[in-house]
Design an enzyme around this catalytic site. Structure first.
Site, PDB file in Angstrom:
ATOM      1  N   LYS A 258     -97.395 -63.207 -34.782  1.00 31.01           N
ATOM      2  CA  LYS A 258     -97.675 -61.817 -34.404  1.00 31.01           C
ATOM      3  C   LYS A 258     -98.238 -61.093 -35.617  1.00 31.01           C
ATOM      4  CE  LYS A 258     -95.509 -57.444 -32.973  1.00 31.01           C
ATOM      5  NZ  LYS A 258     -94.335 -56.763 -32.385  1.00 31.01           N
ATOM      6  N   ASP A 263     -97.072 -51.059 -36.910  1.00 30.36           N
ATOM      7  CA  ASP A 263     -96.670 -50.714 -35.544  1.00 30.36           C
ATOM      8  C   ASP A 263     -96.041 -49.327 -35.516  1.00 30.36           C
ATOM      9  OD1 ASP A 263     -95.913 -50.618 -32.906  1.00 30.36           O
ATOM     10  OD2 ASP A 263     -94.334 -52.145 -33.068  1.00 30.36           O
ATOM     11  N   LYS A 270     -92.783 -44.364 -32.056  1.00 29.70           N
ATOM     12  CA  LYS A 270     -91.413 -44.653 -32.480  1.00 29.70           C
ATOM     13  C   LYS A 270     -90.783 -43.395 -33.082  1.00 29.70           C
ATOM     14  CE  LYS A 270     -92.095 -49.564 -33.582  1.00 29.70           C
ATOM     15  NZ  LYS A 270     -91.074 -50.138 -32.704  1.00 29.70           N
ATOM     16  N   ASP A 283     -94.493 -55.793 -39.253  1.00 30.21           N
ATOM     17  CA  ASP A 283     -94.743 -56.315 -37.909  1.00 30.21           C
ATOM     18  C   ASP A 283     -95.807 -57.419 -37.896  1.00 30.21           C
ATOM     19  OD1 ASP A 283     -93.693 -56.221 -35.379  1.00 30.21           O
ATOM     20  OD2 ASP A 283     -95.089 -54.701 -34.634  1.00 30.21           O
ATOM     21  N   ASP A 342     -95.438 -49.495 -27.070  1.00 35.37           N
ATOM     22  CA  ASP A 342     -94.707 -50.084 -28.191  1.00 35.37           C
ATOM     23  C   ASP A 342     -94.367 -51.564 -27.940  1.00 35.37           C
ATOM     24  OD1 ASP A 342     -93.560 -50.178 -30.667  1.00 35.37           O
ATOM     25  OD2 ASP A 342     -91.732 -49.090 -30.127  1.00 35.37           O
ATOM     26  N   GLU A 344     -96.447 -53.846 -27.769  1.00 41.05           N
ATOM     27  CA  GLU A 344     -97.830 -54.272 -28.037  1.00 41.05           C
ATOM     28  C   GLU A 344     -97.914 -55.735 -28.469  1.00 41.05           C
ATOM     29  OE1 GLU A 344     -95.894 -52.920 -30.218  1.00 41.05           O
ATOM     30  OE2 GLU A 344     -96.143 -54.349 -31.848  1.00 41.05           O
ATOM     31  N   ARG A 346     -96.443 -58.466 -27.454  1.00 46.14           N
ATOM     32  CA  ARG A 346     -96.586 -59.485 -26.401  1.00 46.14           C
ATOM     33  C   ARG A 346     -97.976 -59.459 -25.780  1.00 46.14           C
ATOM     34  NH1 ARG A 346     -91.573 -57.016 -23.162  1.00 46.14           N
ATOM     35  NH2 ARG A 346     -91.098 -56.396 -25.298  1.00 46.14           N
TER      36      ARG A 346
HETATM   37  N1  BES Z   1     -92.303 -54.447 -33.588  1.00 42.90           N
HETATM   38  C1  BES Z   1     -91.388 -54.022 -32.610  1.00 42.90           C
HETATM   39  C2  BES Z   1     -90.060 -54.769 -32.652  1.00 42.90           C
HETATM   40  C3  BES Z   1     -89.240 -54.554 -33.895  1.00 42.90           C
HETATM   41  C4  BES Z   1     -88.307 -53.536 -33.944  1.00 42.90           C
HETATM   42  C5  BES Z   1     -89.366 -55.394 -34.968  1.00 42.90           C
HETATM   43  C6  BES Z   1     -87.542 -53.344 -35.081  1.00 42.90           C
HETATM   44  C7  BES Z   1     -88.594 -55.223 -36.104  1.00 42.90           C
HETATM   45  C8  BES Z   1     -87.690 -54.197 -36.166  1.00 42.90           C
HETATM   46  C9  BES Z   1     -91.966 -54.217 -31.203  1.00 42.90           C
HETATM   47  O1  BES Z   1     -93.341 -54.061 -31.114  1.00 42.90           O
HETATM   48  C10 BES Z   1     -91.345 -53.190 -30.330  1.00 42.90           C
HETATM   49  O2  BES Z   1     -91.480 -52.039 -30.618  1.00 42.90           O
HETATM   50  N2  BES Z   1     -90.666 -53.633 -29.284  1.00 42.90           N
HETATM   51  C11 BES Z   1     -90.021 -52.743 -28.370  1.00 42.90           C
HETATM   52  C12 BES Z   1     -90.221 -53.262 -26.965  1.00 42.90           C
HETATM   53  C13 BES Z   1     -89.850 -52.283 -25.888  1.00 42.90           C
HETATM   54  C14 BES Z   1     -90.755 -51.088 -25.928  1.00 42.90           C
HETATM   55  C15 BES Z   1     -89.965 -52.981 -24.554  1.00 42.90           C
HETATM   56  C16 BES Z   1     -88.545 -52.692 -28.733  1.00 42.90           C
HETATM   57  O3  BES Z   1     -87.985 -53.695 -29.211  1.00 42.90           O
HETATM   58  O4  BES Z   1     -87.945 -51.634 -28.577  1.00 42.90           O
HETATM   59 ZN    ZN Z   2     -94.411 -54.539 -32.838  1.00 41.63          ZN
HETATM   60 ZN    ZN Z   3     -93.992 -52.057 -30.921  1.00 46.03          ZN
END
Ligand code: BES
Ligand code: ZN
Ligand code: ZN
Length: 492
Positions: A258, A263, A270, A283, A342, A344, A346
């Site tokens: 990834k 991000d 966020k 990220d 967020d 993104e 996947r």
């Molecule tokens: N990059 C984040 C996941 C992440 C969070 C990595 C904290 C490291 C530390 C990812 O892109 C994300 O924001 N995922 C969301 C998905 C949700 C919106 C379905 C998440 O985990 O909240």
């Molecule tokens: Zn991310």
């Molecule tokens: Zn994200």
């Protein structure tokens, strides 16, 4: 850090010796140092009530007749001593060496019935070097600290073996350090184009094939999900491929990382509190891990063909950004409703995975991604979540991770949960319904893009980043996954 192999060091600032928890004396292999000093070390262990726990240490001045001015005794914790205990002990030793300005140090490489000399040598190199890591690029005044020179003390008959292991360990740690550097770079410096140029440089230095697609080629190739995520950013997305193809390779492994170089969450921005915005340059830790691993495959003479893919972009917000409610088309033609901008990672991985499967037809595909906060909630910082459609790959990866100290824990891919990522007006939804199982639904989403190819997905959101110095991990990028991948590939 400079490593050497010798059977007779001289003029060391300190000799490092290990004590196992509860032993109250040196292990058999180094007992002669105590004899040479008329029992001084044992005496000191008793006097101090030294327990041999991880992180515990003491220093004694040595009269003379030993090859060092001081002896630094370090606890390894309980028996049977595992490689990670050796790494942690080496980290403790380095911390003490820095505090007491001991710049030439050494340790005897002794194995036991349960752990080989090679494993000990490798773990010492990894622990010491990774513990001494710092990202000093933006603090030029502090970068002038003295290099430590570290002697691995081995019997003459073991020198060859230890030297060979040292070479491999150095290559692996150098790659892990590269991954840390890439993650620790500020996000505006390590943007997609920069990441692509790093990949090109690595290809040049290490004789790999490299291909990079810019925005136009990305759209032309049909990588529309990657293009959608990139819309909110002024930085052009980059689709990066690195390939190592040794003659007579019997297997082909694809690695996907990834590569969100920053991000923000996009329109689903966020939150300042709890959103870890200041850490979201990490990220791209999955991308850093696979690119860094590629920098070592040739030197390690990995026996299989390895191809790495990274779909690199920022996830920002602005007038052109993709929006919640949008429908995007992935490389393999599936429609995805954007439930949350967020989620993104996947989307970019959907394109990278399905593209890699279609173009390379690999024997297996492994992706590393800082994919979900839910993985941190479930497993904390010490474990990556492991998902796989192939028991053998899963077992092997978990076993290797136990050895390298990059621990994995399996989570399921339950068919029923596919309900949770169905789209309303499109085939899929990228965000799930919010009914829990956040890491699982993300993995299930990825599964739509790997088909029947044997596949493993490592959600490294927890272990890719450390909030504080901890043993041989330093605050910031950890390099998680690099040594794991290299060891895994080595044994294929
Ligand atoms: N990059 C984040 C996941 C992440 C969070 C990595 C904290 C490291 C530390 C990812 O892109 C994300 O924001 N995922 C969301 C998905 C949700 C919106 C379905 C998440 O985990 O909240
Ligand atoms: Zn991310
Ligand atoms: Zn994200």
């Amino acid at each position: 850090m400079q490593f050497t192999v010798t059977h007779k060091p001289s003029g060391l600032d300190a000799l490092i010796l290990h004590v196992t928890a509860g032993d109250k004396k040196l292990p058999a292999g180094t007992q002669h140092y105590d004899n040479l000093l008329d029992g001084l070390i044992t005496e000191e262990i008793t006097r101090l009530g030294f327990k041999g726990k991880p992180g515990e240490s003491f220093i004694i001045n040595v009269p003379e007749g030993v090859e060092a001015r001081k002896i630094l005794v370090v606890g390894t914790g309980k028996r049977p001593v595992q490689p990670d205990q050796i790494r942690q002990a080496a980290a403790t030793a380095i911390k003490q060496a820095r505090t007491h300005k001991l710049h030439t140090i050494g340790t005897p490489v002794t194995g036991g019935s349960r752990i080989s000399k090679e494993t000990v040598a490798e773990a010492v190199v990894e622990g010491a070097w990774l513990a001494d890591y710092r990202f000093g690029k933006y603090q030029p005044d502090n970068t002038s600290r003295k290099d430590i020179s570290f002697a691995l003390i081995a019997d003459q008959r073991n020198q060859r073996q230890v030297t060979k292991i040292l070479g491999e360990a150095e290559t692996e740690v150098r790659a892990a350090v590269l991954a840390r550097d890439l993650v620790n770079e500020p996000p505006s410096a390590m943007h997609p184009t920069k990441l692509a140029s790093v990949a090109k440089q690595i290809a040049k230095t290490h004789g790999l094939k490299v291909e990079v697609k810019g925005p136009k080629d990305i759209t032309k190739a049909g990588l529309h999900a990657l293009a959608a995520v990139a819309k909110g950013s002024d930085q052009p997305p980059q689709f990066i491929k690195l390939q190592y193809a040794p003659p007579k390779a019997k297997k082909h492994v694809v690695l996907v990382g990834k590569g969100i170089t920053y991000d923000s969450g996009g329109i689903n921005l966020k939150p300042s509190k709890g959103g870890m915005l200041e850490a979201m340059k990490m990220d791209m830790a999955g991308a850093a891990a696979v690119i860094a691993a590629m920098s070592a495959v040739k030197e390690l003479k990995i026996p299989v063909k390895v191809t790495a893919y990274v779909a690199a972009t920022e996830n920002l917000l602005g007038g052109s950004a993709y929006k919640p409610g949008d429908v995007v088309m992935t490389y393999n033609g599936q429609t995805v409703e954007v439930g949350n901008t967020d989620a993104e990672g996947r989307l970019t991985l959907a394109d990278a995975l399905s593209y890699a499967v279609a173009k390379e037809k690999p024997d297996q595909i492994i992706d590393l991604a800082t994919l979900t906060g839910a993985a941190i909630a479930a497993l904390g910082q010490d474990f990556a979540a492991l998902f796989t459609n192939n028991e053998t790959i899963g077992r092997d990866l978990q076993e290797v991770g136990g050895y390298t100290g990059e621990k994995l824990w399996p989570l399921p891919l339950p068919e029923e949960y596919n309900e949770l990522i169905k789209g309303h007006i499109a085939e899929l939804n990228n965000a799930g319904t919010g009914e829990g199982a956040g890491s699982i639904t993300a993995a299930l989403f990825l599964q739509y893009f790997t088909g029947d190819t044997p596949w493993a997905h490592l959600d490294i959101a927890g272990p890719a980043w450390s909030e504080k110095d901890k043993g041989y991990l330093k605050k910031g990028g950890t390099g998680f996954g690099v040594r794991l991948l290299l060891h895994y590939l080595k044994r294929l």
